[in-house]
Design a protein around this motif. Sequence first.
Motif, PDB file in Angstrom:
ATOM      1  N   ALA A 169       0.870  -1.180   0.000  1.00 23.80           N
ATOM      2  CA  ALA A 169       0.000   0.000   0.000  1.00 23.80           C
ATOM      3  C   ALA A 169       0.904   1.226   0.000  1.00 23.80           C
ATOM      4  O   ALA A 169       1.617   1.493   0.972  1.00 23.80           O
ATOM      5  N   THR A 170       0.911   1.966  -1.090  1.00 24.37           N
ATOM      6  CA  THR A 170       1.857   3.072  -1.261  1.00 24.37           C
ATOM      7  C   THR A 170       1.413   4.329  -0.545  1.00 24.37           C
ATOM      8  O   THR A 170       2.228   5.030   0.052  1.00 24.37           O
ATOM      9  N   TYR A 171       0.116   4.613  -0.601  1.00 25.70           N
ATOM     10  CA  TYR A 171      -0.376   5.893  -0.094  1.00 25.70           C
ATOM     11  C   TYR A 171      -1.354   5.665   1.057  1.00 25.70           C
ATOM     12  O   TYR A 171      -2.535   5.378   0.850  1.00 25.70           O
ATOM     13  N   ILE A 172      -0.842   5.787   2.271  1.00 28.32           N
ATOM     14  CA  ILE A 172      -1.669   5.699   3.479  1.00 28.32           C
ATOM     15  C   ILE A 172      -1.855   7.110   4.005  1.00 28.32           C
ATOM     16  O   ILE A 172      -0.883   7.787   4.369  1.00 28.32           O
ATOM     17  N   ALA A 173      -3.089   7.570   4.036  1.00 27.90           N
ATOM     18  CA  ALA A 173      -3.380   8.924   4.524  1.00 27.90           C
ATOM     19  C   ALA A 173      -3.877   8.858   5.962  1.00 27.90           C
ATOM     20  O   ALA A 173      -4.807   8.103   6.268  1.00 27.90           O
ATOM     21  N   GLY A 174      -3.235   9.619   6.829  1.00 28.26           N
ATOM     22  CA  GLY A 174      -3.739   9.794   8.188  1.00 28.26           C
ATOM     23  C   GLY A 174      -4.477  11.110   8.251  1.00 28.26           C
ATOM     24  O   GLY A 174      -4.022  12.110   7.685  1.00 28.26           O
ATOM     25  N   VAL A 175      -5.639  11.138   8.912  1.00 32.94           N
ATOM     26  CA  VAL A 175      -6.430  12.370   9.003  1.00 32.94           C
ATOM     27  C   VAL A 175      -6.886  12.590  10.435  1.00 32.94           C
ATOM     28  O   VAL A 175      -7.242  11.655  11.143  1.00 32.94           O
ATOM     29  N   ASP A 176      -6.824  13.844  10.856  1.00 29.32           N
ATOM     30  CA  ASP A 176      -7.263  14.222  12.201  1.00 29.32           C
ATOM     31  C   ASP A 176      -7.723  15.663  12.168  1.00 29.32           C
ATOM     32  O   ASP A 176      -7.420  16.411  11.235  1.00 29.32           O
ATOM     33  N   GLU A 177      -8.486  16.043  13.193  1.00 29.15           N
ATOM     34  CA  GLU A 177      -8.978  17.420  13.298  1.00 29.15           C
ATOM     35  C   GLU A 177      -8.644  17.974  14.671  1.00 29.15           C
ATOM     36  O   GLU A 177      -8.388  17.220  15.614  1.00 29.15           O
ATOM     37  N   VAL A 178      -8.677  19.296  14.772  1.00 28.93           N
ATOM     38  CA  VAL A 178      -8.514  19.973  16.062  1.00 28.93           C
ATOM     39  C   VAL A 178      -9.560  21.073  16.162  1.00 28.93           C
ATOM     40  O   VAL A 178     -10.038  21.580  15.156  1.00 28.93           O
ATOM     41  N   GLY A 179      -9.891  21.401  17.400  1.00 29.18           N
ATOM     42  CA  GLY A 179     -10.814  22.510  17.641  1.00 29.18           C
ATOM     43  C   GLY A 179     -12.229  22.102  17.982  1.00 29.18           C
ATOM     44  O   GLY A 179     -13.118  22.959  18.054  1.00 29.18           O
ATOM     45  N   ARG A 180     -12.460  20.833  18.242  1.00 27.93           N
ATOM     46  CA  ARG A 180     -13.833  20.397  18.542  1.00 27.93           C
ATOM     47  C   ARG A 180     -14.372  21.038  19.812  1.00 27.93           C
ATOM     48  O   ARG A 180     -15.548  21.386  19.879  1.00 27.93           O
ATOM     49  N   ILE A 208       7.517  12.559  16.173  1.00 24.20           N
ATOM     50  CA  ILE A 208       6.067  12.739  16.028  1.00 24.20           C
ATOM     51  C   ILE A 208       5.340  12.049  17.172  1.00 24.20           C
ATOM     52  O   ILE A 208       5.613  10.898  17.509  1.00 24.20           O
ATOM     53  N   ALA A 209       4.400  12.789  17.759  1.00 20.78           N
ATOM     54  CA  ALA A 209       3.560  12.274  18.838  1.00 20.78           C
ATOM     55  C   ALA A 209       2.223  13.003  18.766  1.00 20.78           C
ATOM     56  O   ALA A 209       2.047  13.928  17.958  1.00 20.78           O
ATOM     57  N   ASP A 210       1.296  12.588  19.599  1.00 18.92           N
ATOM     58  CA  ASP A 210       0.009  13.265  19.699  1.00 18.92           C
ATOM     59  C   ASP A 210       0.256  14.753  19.948  1.00 18.92           C
ATOM     60  O   ASP A 210       0.994  15.129  20.856  1.00 18.92           O
ATOM     61  N   SER A 211      -0.355  15.609  19.135  1.00 15.91           N
ATOM     62  CA  SER A 211      -0.095  17.057  19.234  1.00 15.91           C
ATOM     63  C   SER A 211      -0.411  17.612  20.611  1.00 15.91           C
ATOM     64  O   SER A 211       0.198  18.594  21.043  1.00 15.91           O
ATOM     65  N   LYS A 212      -1.351  16.980  21.331  1.00 14.78           N
ATOM     66  CA  LYS A 212      -1.723  17.478  22.667  1.00 14.78           C
ATOM     67  C   LYS A 212      -0.607  17.269  23.686  1.00 14.78           C
ATOM     68  O   LYS A 212      -0.597  17.897  24.735  1.00 14.78           O
ATOM     69  N   ILE A 227      -1.667   9.652  11.551  1.00 13.36           N
ATOM     70  CA  ILE A 227      -2.700  10.447  12.226  1.00 13.36           C
ATOM     71  C   ILE A 227      -2.052  11.497  13.119  1.00 13.36           C
ATOM     72  O   ILE A 227      -2.480  12.658  13.149  1.00 13.36           O
ATOM     73  N   ALA A 228      -1.014  11.112  13.852  1.00 13.51           N
ATOM     74  CA  ALA A 228      -0.329  12.073  14.737  1.00 13.51           C
ATOM     75  C   ALA A 228       0.261  13.220  13.922  1.00 13.51           C
ATOM     76  O   ALA A 228       0.190  14.385  14.328  1.00 13.51           O
ATOM     77  N   GLY A 229       0.840  12.900  12.763  1.00 12.67           N
ATOM     78  CA  GLY A 229       1.374  13.952  11.896  1.00 12.67           C
ATOM     79  C   GLY A 229       0.277  14.906  11.462  1.00 12.67           C
ATOM     80  O   GLY A 229       0.454  16.133  11.469  1.00 12.67           O
ATOM     81  N   ALA A 230      -0.886  14.350  11.101  1.00 14.35           N
ATOM     82  CA  ALA A 230      -2.018  15.197  10.708  1.00 14.35           C
ATOM     83  C   ALA A 230      -2.480  16.072  11.866  1.00 14.35           C
ATOM     84  O   ALA A 230      -2.817  17.245  11.683  1.00 14.35           O
ATOM     85  N   SER A 231      -2.486  15.519  13.079  1.00 10.99           N
ATOM     86  CA  SER A 231      -2.945  16.298  14.242  1.00 10.99           C
ATOM     87  C   SER A 231      -2.005  17.474  14.509  1.00 10.99           C
ATOM     88  O   SER A 231      -2.456  18.567  14.878  1.00 10.99           O
ATOM     89  N   ILE A 232      -0.713  17.279  14.298  1.00 13.19           N
ATOM     90  CA  ILE A 232       0.263  18.364  14.500  1.00 13.19           C
ATOM     91  C   ILE A 232       0.044  19.463  13.464  1.00 13.19           C
ATOM     92  O   ILE A 232      -0.013  20.651  13.807  1.00 13.19           O
ATOM     93  N   VAL A 233      -0.108  19.078  12.211  1.00  7.92           N
ATOM     94  CA  VAL A 233      -0.327  20.066  11.148  1.00  7.92           C
ATOM     95  C   VAL A 233      -1.596  20.869  11.431  1.00  7.92           C
ATOM     96  O   VAL A 233      -1.595  22.103  11.378  1.00  7.92           O
ATOM     97  N   ALA A 234      -2.678  20.175  11.765  1.00  5.47           N
ATOM     98  CA  ALA A 234      -3.954  20.852  12.024  1.00  5.47           C
ATOM     99  C   ALA A 234      -3.852  21.787  13.228  1.00  5.47           C
ATOM    100  O   ALA A 234      -4.375  22.911  13.203  1.00  5.47           O
ATOM    101  N   LYS A 235      -3.173  21.337  14.272  1.00  8.53           N
ATOM    102  CA  LYS A 235      -3.043  22.144  15.490  1.00  8.53           C
ATOM    103  C   LYS A 235      -2.245  23.423  15.226  1.00  8.53           C
ATOM    104  O   LYS A 235      -2.648  24.516  15.653  1.00  8.53           O
TER     105      LYS A 235
END
Length: 195
Positions: A13-24, A47-51, A137-145
Amino acid sequence: MIKFEQILWNQKATYIAGVDEVGRGALAGPVIAAAVIFPSHTIISEIADSKTLNQQARHHCLKKICNSAIDLGIGAATPQEIDELNILHASLLAMRRAIDTLERTPNVVFVDGNRPIPDLCYPQLTLIKGDQRSQSIAGASIVAKVIRDHLLKKLHQEFPAYGWNQNVGYPTKSHYSTLEKFGPTIHHRRSFRLQ
């Protein structure tokens, strides 16, 4: 942090996308989501959980993520959409928008939480506490945060009384007291308990 990715990378699997949101949980501002695809077998140890990261560590990780990722998408849901849809559905909408901005087609999407994204045409894996279990997912959470914090600090210049440069829209005591004194702005979520 790459256990789930490793299984799929080993299956080509070449392209694995992790997605997360912040601000709920915020009273003001949009929900921001990010989607990140790393090259196969990429490991970024910081990389770790942005929180769990302070602002300096998040910015350091953001540089590494941007230098390593082969694709990155951003999505948002406005306070008005949050009020119309409710916070859960607005968060899922923001995540879908982040995925929709990716240039590459994901083989699979890792979604933080226990709800799949509606109307998504890619296979999904929901991961409870995914930002602690998946590098993507953790990478996505950092970018979003980082993006959301930056946006709220810009909005602070327009509405300095609310202290968004410090609370980034979350329900602190000072935020509540300012709401009581001045009322909500156009950036507040009217469906949330603002007092």
